[in-house]
Design an enzyme around this catalytic site. Structure first.
Site, PDB file in Angstrom:
ATOM      1  N   TYR A 146       0.859  -1.190   0.000  1.00 39.02           N
ATOM      2  CA  TYR A 146       0.000   0.000   0.000  1.00 39.02           C
ATOM      3  C   TYR A 146       0.889   1.231   0.000  1.00 39.02           C
ATOM      4  O   TYR A 146       1.533   1.547   1.015  1.00 39.02           O
ATOM      5  CB  TYR A 146      -0.913  -0.015   1.225  1.00 39.02           C
ATOM      6  N   GLN A 170       1.209   4.964  -0.014  1.00 38.60           N
ATOM      7  CA  GLN A 170       0.593   6.275   0.204  1.00 38.60           C
ATOM      8  C   GLN A 170       1.637   7.318   0.593  1.00 38.60           C
ATOM      9  O   GLN A 170       1.822   8.311  -0.104  1.00 38.60           O
ATOM     10  CB  GLN A 170      -0.486   6.194   1.278  1.00 38.60           C
ATOM     11  N   GLN A 208       8.313  -0.125  42.838  1.00 43.02           N
ATOM     12  CA  GLN A 208       8.146  -1.033  41.706  1.00 43.02           C
ATOM     13  C   GLN A 208       6.657  -1.264  41.417  1.00 43.02           C
ATOM     14  O   GLN A 208       6.245  -1.323  40.252  1.00 43.02           O
ATOM     15  CB  GLN A 208       8.847  -2.373  41.994  1.00 43.02           C
ATOM     16  N   ARG A 268       5.306   1.702  39.580  1.00 41.48           N
ATOM     17  CA  ARG A 268       5.716   1.739  38.174  1.00 41.48           C
ATOM     18  C   ARG A 268       4.939   0.727  37.326  1.00 41.48           C
ATOM     19  O   ARG A 268       4.573   1.021  36.193  1.00 41.48           O
ATOM     20  CB  ARG A 268       7.217   1.437  38.052  1.00 41.48           C
ATOM     21  N   GLU A 305      -0.786   5.275  10.418  1.00 45.48           N
ATOM     22  CA  GLU A 305      -2.240   5.367  10.591  1.00 45.48           C
ATOM     23  C   GLU A 305      -2.623   6.670  11.281  1.00 45.48           C
ATOM     24  O   GLU A 305      -3.623   6.758  11.990  1.00 45.48           O
ATOM     25  CB  GLU A 305      -2.790   4.167  11.390  1.00 45.48           C
ATOM     26  N   ASP A 315      -0.339  10.445  12.572  1.00 48.04           N
ATOM     27  CA  ASP A 315       0.601  10.881  13.605  1.00 48.04           C
ATOM     28  C   ASP A 315      -0.152  11.177  14.898  1.00 48.04           C
ATOM     29  O   ASP A 315      -1.226  11.783  14.889  1.00 48.04           O
ATOM     30  CB  ASP A 315       1.335  12.138  13.134  1.00 48.04           C
TER      31      ASP A 315
END
Length: 702
Positions: free
Chosen positions: A149, A151, A353, A356, A447, A449
């Site tokens: 494809y 583009q 931890q 996070r 797809e 930005d």
């Protein structure tokens, strides 16, 4: 020369990883297999396991051992073999599109045929006539032609309207003349184009009867089917090394007055009259939006896999990796002699931890429920459009654009945070996170930005807010509901008094709704009253889209969990944790709106810690429920049995440099340096030493 091997009789320090993971699994207060079934469904799991068995036992697809040790040339050649083998398995097993997707996820390597299946064939299916499907789709399904494809161009990506490649119709010869008028008009980044594809769907500016109708899709043959050489008028090749995606031949192509037949123009929606060259417009220019929504819904669902996979590696490893000691709550085990022994603390027991990693785990489940909701809305919208009702499309398109941006940004950040949470070993490719990060990273750009897409979301919300204010909006979608609700209670305040009040889903939802509605109102004020430019408002525009989509994710997560008694019992705490940690990151917006007070924000932070403690015992069970096989993870750190240190040493042994006791190049580069002063060498017990070595004290010897 003998390869380097670790002593096989040595074992890791006690308690070993298998024991620690088993202890973690026993802590879970729910049935892990039940949750797995609830996530995927029994039929899907049966398919998944069957396909997994086929792949693991295949002589080509079953071996991933080369991936962390080979250069691009070797990996690409193996990827070609894998692509061929995958196409054979598709035929042999009569796999459905869902089966193919499962196989692609499990094999986990983007190959030369990636865009053939994901973009080339679906585009022909969706935008081609029956004749074009017979001419191009049928042979593509048989892999007699391979497509891509095309583009993006060297000079234009997100701005599709700015594409420069032209396709000028010549009615005298009933053909289109493709041309690349500038260097920047070169198609660029096209997956599969560099060395693989024989055909491409090319987006080019349609020019007929002297009028430019903007970019349209065409099917263009680019290589000879017998020799695979580029056709005359075509310059094509690979764009070169990339940060990742080494197994995909991303390519460039330029056209020099290339003629292609009239049938090349994909004509399901718009046409070019073969005789006159007259351009016939599509019945509705929004028809292509439905496909975009579907693609972005799939990206949201894919983000679930990505975040969950990274969390699986990091959480399992953090349950095994032990460092230091928590003096307030030391970890104790019973050794082989039956004595109680204090051991080092698994790093997952440390609050930092948990802070996070556990919110990342919550993000994975939030993406799961949001992805499911997006698919439901897509099919509902398709049914409406089939009846001529396009009223649902704008809201769905706007939300899908913002969600693509938000979830892929989250996923990239999650992989990197999980890698860092694995400490030094996370830097190894054998962690299963480094190459994974490299190959997923482009998702934030293709797809759409991730920053530009948010403008579509915010533009829709601003337009909707204005129409509600003017009393002209009668839609009943989610966006209209919460914006209308806000306009009716601008002066309301958050009702939280104690930290535990933040565990009420409705309370959290109200905070998220008020936050985004207030931001939309402020943006309308800035644009319409203060007359600020759109460019000056872009930071606020981005934040509005992010806030709107975070609200959607919290809403979908809460609805999916708290409306289902099984999910509520298992995932209720995790859903609240997602809402709290997301809100904590964005609390400045809510404080600015005046809806929450600084004192309430402190209670919010307290409740985050409380919820981390509640989720912690279920952490390993919650990642296990995603049921990622070791074949997919390809990770020493995230291995299901917990044999982390055994796998790390095995993967070090597999390093090609360790298959030589003396590295190639020693004689050319190292020996001349070392032996430059060979007159100073002597031999002791047959081993070369510097003269005077034997006279040196032990601590000073080389």
């Amino acid at each position: 020369m003998a390869p380097t091997r670790f002593p096989k009789h040595l074992k890791p320090i006690e308690p070993q990883g298998q024991v620690l993971l088993q202890q973690e699994r026993s802590k879970a207060n729910f049935d892990i297999k039940l949750l797995t079934e609830k996530i995927y469904g029994r039929n899907y799991l049966e398919k998944h396991n069957k396909i997994l068995s086929i792949l693991m036992n295949d002589p080509i697809l079953g071996d991933k051992s080369h991936r962390y040790y080979s250069g691009r040339d070797i990996r690409f050649k193996k990827a070609m073999a894998a692509a061929k083998r995958m196409s054979e398995l598709i035929k042999e097993n009569n796999w459905t599109p869902e089966d193919i997707n499962i196989a692609d996820v499990l094999f986990d390597e983007s190959g030369p045929f990636r865009l053939h299946r994901s973009m080339f064939m679906p585009t022909i299916e969706g935008q081609g006539t029956e004749e074009q499907k017979r001419l191009f789709l049928a042979p593509a399904q048989r892999y007699e032609i391979i497509g891509c494809y095309a583009q993006t161009e060297l000079g234009h990506g997100s701005n599709v309207r700015g594409l420069e490649t032209t396709a000028t119709y010549d009615p005298t010869l009933q053909s289109f003349i493709f041309h690349s008028p500038t260097l920047t008009s070169s198609k660029w980044w096209i997956g599969g184009l560099g060395k693989t594809a024989t055909h491409a769907v090319v987006m080019a500016r349609l020019i007929t009867n002297g009028k430019d109708h903007g970019p349209h899709p065409f099917i263009v043959q680019i290589r000879d089917l017998a020799t695979h050489e580029p056709l005359p008028g075509i310059t094509v090749g690979d764009i070169g090394p990339k940060f990742g995606f080494g197994t995909v031949d991303n390519g460039f192509i330029m056209f020099d007055q290339l003629r292609v037949p009239h049938v090349a123009f994909l004509a399901r929606f718009s046409q070019v009259d073969k005789i006159t060259g007259e351009y016939i417009k599509p019945p509705n220019d929004k028809l292509s939006y439905g496909t975009m929504v579907f693609v972005r819904a799939n990206i949201v669902m894919e983000s679930r896999y990505v975040i969950a996979r990274a969390a699986t590696v990091a959480i399992r490893y953090s349950a095994i990796r032990s460092q230091g000691s928590d003096t307030a709550n030391p970890k104790k085990i019973v050794d082989q002699q039956g004595k109680i022994k204090v051991v080092e603390t698994p790093v997952l027991d440390y609050m930092m931890q948990q802070y996070r990693l556990l919110p990342i785990l919550a993000q994975a489940y939030a993406c799961h429920f949001t992805g499911q909701a997006m698919h439901r809305m897509y099919y509902e919208n398709q049914a409406r459009m089939a009846k001529g009702d396009f009223s649902y499309l704008a809201d769905l398109h706007a939300s899908s654009s913002g969600l693509k941006s938000l979830t892929t940004t989250m996923a990239v950040a999650a992989i990197e945070e999980c890698r860092r949470a694995c400490g030094g070993h996370g830097y190894l490719l054998s962690s299963g996170l480094g190459q994974f990060y490299q190959d997923y990273l482009p998702k934030v750009t293709w797809e759409g930005d991730n920053y530009l897409l948010t403008q579509q979301t915010a533009r829709y919300l601003l337009k909707t807010f204005r129409s509600i204010q003017a009393g002209k909006n009668n839609d009943n979608n989610f966006s209209v509901q919460y914006l209308t609700e806000y306009l009716g209670q601008r002066q309301s305040q958050c009702s939280v008094v104690e930290a535990d009040d933040f565990t009420n889903p409705e309370t959290l939802l109200m905070i998220f709704k008020y936050r985004v509605a207030f931001m939309v109102e402020q943006a309308v004020q800035g644009l319409d009253v203060e007359h600020r430019s759109w460019n000056d408002m872009l930071v606020e525009i981005y934040r509005i889209s992010r806030a709107h989509c975070q609200l959607i994710m919290v809403s979908n997560f809460f609805q999916g969990v708290f409306d289902d008694p099984v999910f509520r019992d298992i995932l209720g705490d995790l859903a609240i944790l997602y809402g709290l940690t997301t809100l904590e990151q964005e609390v400045a917006d809510v404080l600015t709106s005046g809806y929450m007070t600084p004192a309430q924000s402190l209670l919010l932070k307290q409740q985050v810690i409380t919820m981390l403690k509640k989720v912690r015992p279920n952490a390993v069970g919650l990642v296990d429920a995603f049921a990622f096989p070791d074949y997919l993870l390809n990770s020493a750190l995230g291995e299901a049995q917990g044999k982390v240190y055994e796998r790390l040493t095995e993967m070090a042994e597999a390093e090609p440099l360790n298959h030589q006791s003396v590295v190639d190049g020693y004689d050319d580069y190292y020996r001349p340096l070392i032996h430059a002063g060979k007159r100073n060498w002597t031999f002791i017990d047959g081993v070369a030493k510097l003269q005077g070595y034997a006279d040196l004290p032990l601590h000073a010897r080389l």
